[in-house]
Design a protein around this motif. Structure first.
Motif, PDB file in Angstrom:
ATOM      1  N   ILE A 239       1.037  10.713   3.164  1.00  0.00           N
ATOM      2  CA  ILE A 239       0.500   9.411   3.583  1.00  0.00           C
ATOM      3  C   ILE A 239       1.516   8.319   3.300  1.00  0.00           C
ATOM      4  CG2 ILE A 239      -1.248   7.657   3.047  1.00  0.00           C
ATOM      5  CD1 ILE A 239      -3.228   9.957   2.580  1.00  0.00           C
ATOM      6  N   ALA A 240       2.128   8.384   2.126  1.00  0.00           N
ATOM      7  CA  ALA A 240       3.158   7.403   1.774  1.00  0.00           C
ATOM      8  C   ALA A 240       4.346   7.493   2.733  1.00  0.00           C
ATOM      9  CB  ALA A 240       3.637   7.642   0.339  1.00  0.00           C
ATOM     10  N   ALA A 241       4.713   8.727   3.125  1.00  0.00           N
ATOM     11  CA  ALA A 241       5.821   8.900   4.070  1.00  0.00           C
ATOM     12  C   ALA A 241       5.473   8.292   5.428  1.00  0.00           C
ATOM     13  CB  ALA A 241       6.154  10.381   4.222  1.00  0.00           C
ATOM     14  N   ALA A 242       4.205   8.467   5.865  1.00  0.00           N
ATOM     15  CA  ALA A 242       3.784   7.887   7.145  1.00  0.00           C
ATOM     16  C   ALA A 242       3.818   6.362   7.080  1.00  0.00           C
ATOM     17  CB  ALA A 242       2.374   8.368   7.493  1.00  0.00           C
ATOM     18  N   LEU A 243       3.299   5.798   5.984  1.00  0.00           N
ATOM     19  CA  LEU A 243       3.346   4.340   5.813  1.00  0.00           C
ATOM     20  C   LEU A 243       4.786   3.857   5.725  1.00  0.00           C
ATOM     21  CD1 LEU A 243       0.444   3.807   3.234  1.00  0.00           C
ATOM     22  CD2 LEU A 243       0.417   3.365   5.697  1.00  0.00           C
ATOM     23  N   THR A 244       5.641   4.686   5.143  1.00  0.00           N
ATOM     24  CA  THR A 244       7.062   4.356   5.040  1.00  0.00           C
ATOM     25  C   THR A 244       7.689   4.222   6.421  1.00  0.00           C
ATOM     26  OG1 THR A 244       7.336   5.416   2.880  1.00  0.00           O
ATOM     27  CG2 THR A 244       9.288   5.225   4.239  1.00  0.00           C
ATOM     28  N   LEU A 245       7.362   5.176   7.312  1.00  0.00           N
ATOM     29  CA  LEU A 245       7.897   5.117   8.670  1.00  0.00           C
ATOM     30  C   LEU A 245       7.380   3.887   9.414  1.00  0.00           C
ATOM     31  CD1 LEU A 245       7.725   8.833   9.895  1.00  0.00           C
ATOM     32  CD2 LEU A 245       9.776   7.484   9.412  1.00  0.00           C
ATOM     33  N   ILE A 246       6.080   3.602   9.261  1.00  0.00           N
ATOM     34  CA  ILE A 246       5.482   2.461   9.960  1.00  0.00           C
ATOM     35  C   ILE A 246       6.110   1.149   9.502  1.00  0.00           C
ATOM     36  CG2 ILE A 246       3.349   1.146  10.284  1.00  0.00           C
ATOM     37  CD1 ILE A 246       1.839   3.830  10.032  1.00  0.00           C
ATOM     38  N   THR A 247       6.211   0.966   8.186  1.00  0.00           N
ATOM     39  CA  THR A 247       6.793  -0.275   7.672  1.00  0.00           C
ATOM     40  C   THR A 247       8.289  -0.362   7.979  1.00  0.00           C
ATOM     41  OG1 THR A 247       7.101   0.770   5.498  1.00  0.00           O
ATOM     42  CG2 THR A 247       5.087  -0.503   5.835  1.00  0.00           C
ATOM     43  N   GLY A 248       8.967   0.779   7.967  1.00  0.00           N
ATOM     44  CA  GLY A 248      10.392   0.779   8.310  1.00  0.00           C
ATOM     45  C   GLY A 248      10.615   0.365   9.752  1.00  0.00           C
ATOM     46  N   PHE A 249       9.789   0.880  10.654  1.00  0.00           N
ATOM     47  CA  PHE A 249       9.891   0.494  12.061  1.00  0.00           C
ATOM     48  C   PHE A 249       9.564  -0.989  12.238  1.00  0.00           C
ATOM     49  CE2 PHE A 249       7.950  -0.167  16.249  1.00  0.00           C
ATOM     50  CZ  PHE A 249       8.973   0.270  17.079  1.00  0.00           C
ATOM     51  N   ASP A 250       8.578  -1.482  11.481  1.00  0.00           N
ATOM     52  CA  ASP A 250       8.207  -2.899  11.562  1.00  0.00           C
ATOM     53  C   ASP A 250       9.369  -3.783  11.122  1.00  0.00           C
ATOM     54  OD1 ASP A 250       6.293  -5.107  11.871  1.00  0.00           O
ATOM     55  OD2 ASP A 250       6.390  -5.242   9.687  1.00  0.00           O
ATOM     56  N   TYR A 251      10.046  -3.406  10.046  1.00  0.00           N
ATOM     57  CA  TYR A 251      11.206  -4.168   9.591  1.00  0.00           C
ATOM     58  C   TYR A 251      12.323  -4.138  10.631  1.00  0.00           C
ATOM     59  CZ  TYR A 251       9.211  -4.479   4.878  1.00  0.00           C
ATOM     60  OH  TYR A 251       8.406  -4.757   3.794  1.00  0.00           O
ATOM     61  N   PHE A 252      12.527  -2.959  11.232  1.00  0.00           N
ATOM     62  CA  PHE A 252      13.581  -2.838  12.252  1.00  0.00           C
ATOM     63  C   PHE A 252      13.253  -3.712  13.457  1.00  0.00           C
ATOM     64  CE2 PHE A 252      15.344  -0.558  15.995  1.00  0.00           C
ATOM     65  CZ  PHE A 252      16.687  -0.763  15.721  1.00  0.00           C
ATOM     66  N   ARG A 253      11.986  -3.724  13.863  1.00  0.00           N
ATOM     67  CA  ARG A 253      11.554  -4.561  14.988  1.00  0.00           C
ATOM     68  C   ARG A 253      11.813  -6.038  14.700  1.00  0.00           C
ATOM     69  NH1 ARG A 253       7.229  -7.450  15.825  1.00  0.00           N
ATOM     70  NH2 ARG A 253       6.210  -6.650  13.935  1.00  0.00           N
ATOM     71  N   LYS A 254      11.514  -6.480  13.491  1.00  0.00           N
ATOM     72  CA  LYS A 254      11.736  -7.864  13.116  1.00  0.00           C
ATOM     73  C   LYS A 254      13.224  -8.210  13.044  1.00  0.00           C
ATOM     74  CE  LYS A 254       7.440  -8.298  10.442  1.00  0.00           C
ATOM     75  NZ  LYS A 254       6.847  -8.429   9.083  1.00  0.00           N
ATOM     76  N   ALA A 255      14.048  -7.196  12.739  1.00  0.00           N
ATOM     77  CA  ALA A 255      15.485  -7.439  12.612  1.00  0.00           C
ATOM     78  C   ALA A 255      16.213  -7.398  13.945  1.00  0.00           C
ATOM     79  CB  ALA A 255      16.097  -6.409  11.660  1.00  0.00           C
TER      80      ALA A 255
ATOM     81  N   TRP B 273       0.839  -1.199   0.000  1.00  0.00           N
ATOM     82  CA  TRP B 273       0.000   0.000   0.000  1.00  0.00           C
ATOM     83  C   TRP B 273       0.875   1.251   0.000  1.00  0.00           C
ATOM     84  CZ3 TRP B 273      -4.813   0.515  -1.313  1.00  0.00           C
ATOM     85  CH2 TRP B 273      -5.690  -0.558  -1.165  1.00  0.00           C
ATOM     86  N   LYS B 274       1.974   1.177   0.720  1.00  0.00           N
ATOM     87  CA  LYS B 274       2.930   2.299   0.756  1.00  0.00           C
ATOM     88  C   LYS B 274       3.465   2.590  -0.640  1.00  0.00           C
ATOM     89  CE  LYS B 274       6.959   1.229   1.200  1.00  0.00           C
ATOM     90  NZ  LYS B 274       8.097   0.901   0.298  1.00  0.00           N
ATOM     91  N   THR B 275       3.859   1.533  -1.343  1.00  0.00           N
ATOM     92  CA  THR B 275       4.385   1.702  -2.693  1.00  0.00           C
ATOM     93  C   THR B 275       3.317   2.267  -3.624  1.00  0.00           C
ATOM     94  OG1 THR B 275       5.914  -0.156  -2.377  1.00  0.00           O
ATOM     95  CG2 THR B 275       5.454   0.515  -4.639  1.00  0.00           C
ATOM     96  N   THR B 276       2.077   1.799  -3.479  1.00  0.00           N
ATOM     97  CA  THR B 276       0.987   2.311  -4.313  1.00  0.00           C
ATOM     98  C   THR B 276       0.760   3.800  -4.068  1.00  0.00           C
ATOM     99  OG1 THR B 276      -0.120   0.147  -4.295  1.00  0.00           O
ATOM    100  CG2 THR B 276      -1.453   2.072  -4.868  1.00  0.00           C
ATOM    101  N   ALA B 277       0.746   4.207  -2.798  1.00  0.00           N
ATOM    102  CA  ALA B 277       0.569   5.626  -2.463  1.00  0.00           C
ATOM    103  C   ALA B 277       1.702   6.465  -3.036  1.00  0.00           C
ATOM    104  CB  ALA B 277       0.500   5.798  -0.944  1.00  0.00           C
ATOM    105  N   GLN B 278       2.917   5.948  -2.976  1.00  0.00           N
ATOM    106  CA  GLN B 278       4.063   6.659  -3.542  1.00  0.00           C
ATOM    107  C   GLN B 278       3.900   6.850  -5.041  1.00  0.00           C
ATOM    108  OE1 GLN B 278       7.426   4.252  -2.457  1.00  0.00           O
ATOM    109  NE2 GLN B 278       7.605   5.109  -0.406  1.00  0.00           N
ATOM    110  N   MET B 279       3.536   5.777  -5.736  1.00  0.00           N
ATOM    111  CA  MET B 279       3.414   5.833  -7.190  1.00  0.00           C
ATOM    112  C   MET B 279       2.334   6.821  -7.619  1.00  0.00           C
ATOM    113  SD  MET B 279       5.636   3.744  -8.574  1.00  0.00           S
ATOM    114  CE  MET B 279       6.584   2.233  -8.323  1.00  0.00           C
ATOM    115  N   VAL B 280       1.175   6.769  -6.957  1.00  0.00           N
ATOM    116  CA  VAL B 280       0.070   7.668  -7.322  1.00  0.00           C
ATOM    117  C   VAL B 280       0.452   9.124  -7.036  1.00  0.00           C
ATOM    118  CG1 VAL B 280      -2.323   8.305  -6.855  1.00  0.00           C
ATOM    119  CG2 VAL B 280      -1.676   5.893  -6.959  1.00  0.00           C
ATOM    120  N   ALA B 281       1.062   9.367  -5.874  1.00  0.00           N
ATOM    121  CA  ALA B 281       1.457  10.726  -5.512  1.00  0.00           C
ATOM    122  C   ALA B 281       2.459  11.291  -6.505  1.00  0.00           C
ATOM    123  CB  ALA B 281       2.049  10.738  -4.102  1.00  0.00           C
ATOM    124  N   ILE B 282       3.449  10.497  -6.860  1.00  0.00           N
ATOM    125  CA  ILE B 282       4.474  10.958  -7.795  1.00  0.00           C
ATOM    126  C   ILE B 282       3.867  11.210  -9.174  1.00  0.00           C
ATOM    127  CG2 ILE B 282       6.565  10.255  -9.032  1.00  0.00           C
ATOM    128  CD1 ILE B 282       7.404   8.781  -6.445  1.00  0.00           C
TER     129      ILE B 282
END
Length: 231
Positions: free
Chosen positions: A207-223, A140-149
């Motif tokens: 919105i894409a930036a917010a989703l970016t932060l959320i998914t980035g934190f999720d990846y960091f948590r998993k790592a 969803w983050k990638t989709t928001a980025q693509m549409v915004a750009i």
């Protein structure tokens, strides 16, 4: 290396990312905006079809799995760099005619930082990077980025093609027109459409930036379990 159609589409998307920059270097506006928008939309479409066709035709490969996220990141990051570089030329809220727009620069910085951070995590984790699988939220983050750009690329066309009187004007004159004043073309209606479209694009980018932060934190948590020192 297997040159299947899905892999070819992915490689073409990589070249399209570079092509966006070349278009603005060698073509004048609004033609550069038109070509970049078409190229970007084409690349976004292949982002769907390469994976879909690979699964449909059972042509999934390690090469495609490696190149696909790289092509996505390259397209988004390079497009954001281009947009950040030229949005200051158009009149936008909170910025002068020749300045850099913080409404674009800040979310772009967040997105680019996250992509570098997650790529670094994956590189460090090596064989265990499989724990950082792409989630639905990341898609969803990638989709928001693509549409915004895509919308923000389209704004360049809006400026030059819909407001024909502004073609060839410098930034200061263009800014004065957008700020108001008497005009036989009923410029205020065009202003409202311009700002509405611009804010939609910027809103989606945030919105894409917010989703970016959320998914980035999720990846960091998993790592995190793989980043702890042995005691």
């Amino acid at each position: 290396m297997t040159w299947t159609i899905p892999n070819i589409l992915t490689v073409l998307r990589l070249f399209a990312a570079i092509g966006v920059v070349l278009l603005f270097l060698y073509f004048s506006r609004p033609w550069a905006d038109w070509f970049a928008l078409v190229l970007f939309i084409g690349a976004a479409v292949t982002d769907f079809f390469d994976g879909y066709l690979a699964r449909l035709w059972k042509q999934e490969s390690k090469l495609g799995a490696m190149l696909d996220p790289i092509a996505d990141k390259a397209m988004v990051v390079i497009a954001l760099v281009v947009i950040t570089g030229y949005t200051g030329r158009a009149p936008t809220p909170g910025v002068g005619a020749a300045g850099i727009n913080p409404f674009i620069l800040l979310p772009a910085t967040i997105i680019i930082f996250r992509e570098v951070f997650v790529s670094g995590l994956r590189e460090y984790l090596g064989d265990t990077a499989g724990t950082l699988k792409v989630t639905k939220l990341a898609k969803w983050k990638t989709t928001a980025q693509m549409v915004a750009i895509g919308i923000l690329f389209g704004m360049g066309i809006f400026e030059h093609m819909l407001i024909e009187r502004t073609v060839g004007m410098d930034g200061n004159v263009l800014a004065e027109i957008f700020e108001g004043g008497d005009d036989p073309l009923n410029i205020r209606l065009i202003q409202q459409a311009y700002w509405l479209t611009w804010w939609i694009g910027v809103g989606l980018l945030w919105i894409a930036a917010a989703l970016t932060l959320i998914t980035g934190f999720d990846y960091f948590r998993k790592a995190l379990p793989f980043l702890k020192d042995e005691t």
